[in-house]
Design a protein around this motif. Structure first.
Motif, mmCIF file in Angstrom:
data_model
loop_
_atom_site.group_PDB
_atom_site.id
_atom_site.type_symbol
_atom_site.label_atom_id
_atom_site.label_comp_id
_atom_site.label_asym_id
_atom_site.label_seq_id
_atom_site.Cartn_x
_atom_site.Cartn_y
_atom_site.Cartn_z
ATOM 1 N N LEU A 1 -20.738 4.892 20.121
ATOM 2 C CA LEU A 1 -20.687 6.243 20.673
ATOM 3 C C LEU A 1 -20.543 7.310 19.594
ATOM 4 N N GLY A 2 -20.848 6.974 18.360
ATOM 5 C CA GLY A 2 -20.679 7.889 17.246
ATOM 6 C C GLY A 2 -21.538 9.141 17.319
ATOM 7 N N LEU A 3 -22.642 9.099 18.051
ATOM 8 C CA LEU A 3 -23.529 10.259 18.158
ATOM 9 C C LEU A 3 -23.415 10.951 19.510
ATOM 10 N N VAL A 4 -22.390 10.580 20.287
ATOM 11 C CA VAL A 4 -22.172 11.192 21.603
ATOM 12 C C VAL A 4 -21.109 12.273 21.451
ATOM 13 N N ASP A 5 -21.472 13.507 21.812
ATOM 14 C CA ASP A 5 -20.531 14.613 21.649
ATOM 15 C C ASP A 5 -19.925 15.106 22.963
ATOM 16 N N PHE A 6 -20.392 14.546 24.088
ATOM 17 C CA PHE A 6 -19.885 14.959 25.394
ATOM 18 C C PHE A 6 -20.048 13.801 26.369
ATOM 19 N N MET A 7 -19.032 13.627 27.237
ATOM 20 C CA MET A 7 -19.134 12.611 28.286
ATOM 21 C C MET A 7 -18.463 13.137 29.541
ATOM 22 N N ASP A 8 -19.146 12.984 30.662
ATOM 23 C CA ASP A 8 -18.545 13.331 31.940
ATOM 24 C C ASP A 8 -18.451 12.076 32.806
ATOM 25 N N SER A 9 -18.163 12.254 34.072
ATOM 26 C CA SER A 9 -17.952 11.097 34.957
ATOM 27 C C SER A 9 -19.203 10.236 35.076
ATOM 28 N N SER A 10 -20.375 10.835 35.000
ATOM 29 C CA SER A 10 -21.616 10.050 35.070
ATOM 30 C C SER A 10 -21.740 9.126 33.868
ATOM 31 N N GLY A 11 -21.343 9.615 32.704
ATOM 32 C CA GLY A 11 -21.341 8.775 31.508
ATOM 33 C C GLY A 11 -20.348 7.637 31.626
ATOM 34 N N LEU A 12 -19.177 7.952 32.181
ATOM 35 C CA LEU A 12 -18.166 6.908 32.380
ATOM 36 C C LEU A 12 -18.666 5.839 33.340
ATOM 37 N N VAL A 13 -19.349 6.270 34.393
ATOM 38 C CA VAL A 13 -19.885 5.318 35.372
ATOM 39 C C VAL A 13 -20.860 4.365 34.692
ATOM 40 N N SER A 14 -21.710 4.877 33.806
ATOM 41 C CA SER A 14 -22.668 4.003 33.129
ATOM 42 C C SER A 14 -21.949 2.993 32.236
ATOM 43 N N LEU A 15 -20.857 3.396 31.584
ATOM 44 C CA LEU A 15 -20.090 2.455 30.765
ATOM 45 C C LEU A 15 -19.461 1.369 31.629
ATOM 46 N N GLY B 1 -28.026 11.221 30.360
ATOM 47 C CA GLY B 1 -27.675 10.289 29.289
ATOM 48 C C GLY B 1 -27.108 8.989 29.822
ATOM 49 N N GLY B 2 -26.302 9.081 30.868
ATOM 50 C CA GLY B 2 -25.739 7.881 31.486
ATOM 51 C C GLY B 2 -26.811 7.009 32.110
ATOM 52 N N ASN B 3 -27.787 7.658 32.768
ATOM 53 C CA ASN B 3 -28.896 6.905 33.360
ATOM 54 C C ASN B 3 -29.733 6.226 32.281
ATOM 55 N N ALA B 4 -29.931 6.917 31.152
ATOM 56 C CA ALA B 4 -30.706 6.327 30.053
ATOM 57 C C ALA B 4 -29.998 5.083 29.521
ATOM 58 N N LEU B 5 -28.670 5.156 29.360
ATOM 59 C CA LEU B 5 -27.921 3.988 28.898
ATOM 60 C C LEU B 5 -28.002 2.859 29.918
ATOM 61 N N SER B 6 -27.836 3.182 31.184
ATOM 62 C CA SER B 6 -27.912 2.149 32.230
ATOM 63 C C SER B 6 -29.274 1.467 32.230
ATOM 64 N N GLN B 7 -30.352 2.230 32.025
ATOM 65 C CA GLN B 7 -31.690 1.645 31.975
ATOM 66 C C GLN B 7 -31.832 0.699 30.788
ATOM 67 N N GLN B 8 -31.287 1.096 29.636
ATOM 68 C CA GLN B 8 -31.330 0.225 28.460
ATOM 69 C C GLN B 8 -30.561 -1.069 28.721
ATOM 70 N N ILE B 9 -29.390 -0.954 29.319
ATOM 71 C CA ILE B 9 -28.574 -2.142 29.613
ATOM 72 C C ILE B 9 -29.314 -3.055 30.584
ATOM 73 N N ASN B 10 -29.976 -2.472 31.584
ATOM 74 C CA ASN B 10 -30.697 -3.276 32.572
ATOM 75 C C ASN B 10 -31.914 -3.986 31.986
ATOM 76 N N ARG B 11 -32.415 -3.520 30.842
ATOM 77 C CA ARG B 11 -33.568 -4.155 30.198
ATOM 78 C C ARG B 11 -33.175 -5.361 29.346
ATOM 79 N N VAL B 12 -31.901 -5.507 29.082
ATOM 80 C CA VAL B 12 -31.434 -6.606 28.235
ATOM 81 C C VAL B 12 -31.541 -7.921 29.003
ATOM 82 N N VAL B 13 -32.037 -8.930 28.322
ATOM 83 C CA VAL B 13 -32.023 -10.274 28.879
ATOM 84 C C VAL B 13 -30.743 -10.925 28.359
ATOM 85 N N PRO B 14 -29.728 -11.000 29.204
ATOM 86 C CA PRO B 14 -28.429 -11.480 28.720
ATOM 87 C C PRO B 14 -28.430 -12.964 28.397
#
Length: 117
Positions: free
Chosen positions: A45-59, A22-35
Motif C-alpha cells: 500500500l506504499g502508493l496509496v494515499d487515501f482509503m475509504d470504506s470501499s477500499g477497506l471492503v476490498s481488503l 480503486g477498491g474494485n480494481a484491487l478486487s478484480q486483480q485478486i479475482n484473477r489470481v489462480v490460488p
C-alpha cells in the motif's frame, strides 16, 4: 495498479485512491489470481494515499478469498493516512501488517508460521 506473480508470492500494488473505483480494481486483480495452497499474497500500500470504506471492503474480501484457498494475505508499506483508517476500524488486529515488502517475505522463510485463518 501493478500485479506480479513470483513462485509462491503474489504482489498487488494499488496506487492513488482506494475508494470505490480503486477498491474494485484491487478486487478484480485478486479475482484473477489462480490460488495455490500456501501462496503468499502481499498487498503493498506504499502508493496509496487515501482509503475509504470501499477500499477497506476490498481488503477484507481479499483476505476472505485468500483464507478460502489456504493462502496468506499480508499488507506492507502502509502509508500514514491508510494506517490511520485501518487502526480506527480495528482491522490492524485482523491483518498482518509489515513495514516493507522484504519484511513481508520473511514469513516464507519461517515455515512454522501458520497460514492466517
Amino acid at each position: 495498479m501493478t500485479f506480479t506473480l513470483e513462485r509462491q508470492v503474489t504482489l498487488f500494488k494499488p496506487e492513488g485512491r482506494m475508494d470505490l473505483q480503486g477498491g474494485n480494481a484491487l478486487s478484480q486483480q485478486i479475482n484473477r489470481v489462480v490460488p495455490a495452497p500456501q501462496q503468499l499474497w502481499v498487498i503493498d500500500l506504499g502508493l496509496v494515499d487515501f482509503m475509504d470504506s470501499s477500499g477497506l471492503v476490498s481488503l477484507v474480501k481479499g483476505l476472505k478469498t485468500a483464507r478460502q484457498h489456504n493462502c496468506r494475505l499480508v499488507l506492507c508499506n502502509v502509508t500514514a493516512p491508510v494506517r490511520l483508517v485501518i487502526e480506527l476500524t480495528h482491522l490492524d488486529s485482523v491483518f498482518e501488517i509489515f513495514n516493507t515488502y522484504e519484511d513481508a517475505l520473511s514469513v516464507l522463510e519461517n515455515k512454522d508460521l501458520p497460514v492466517a485463518g
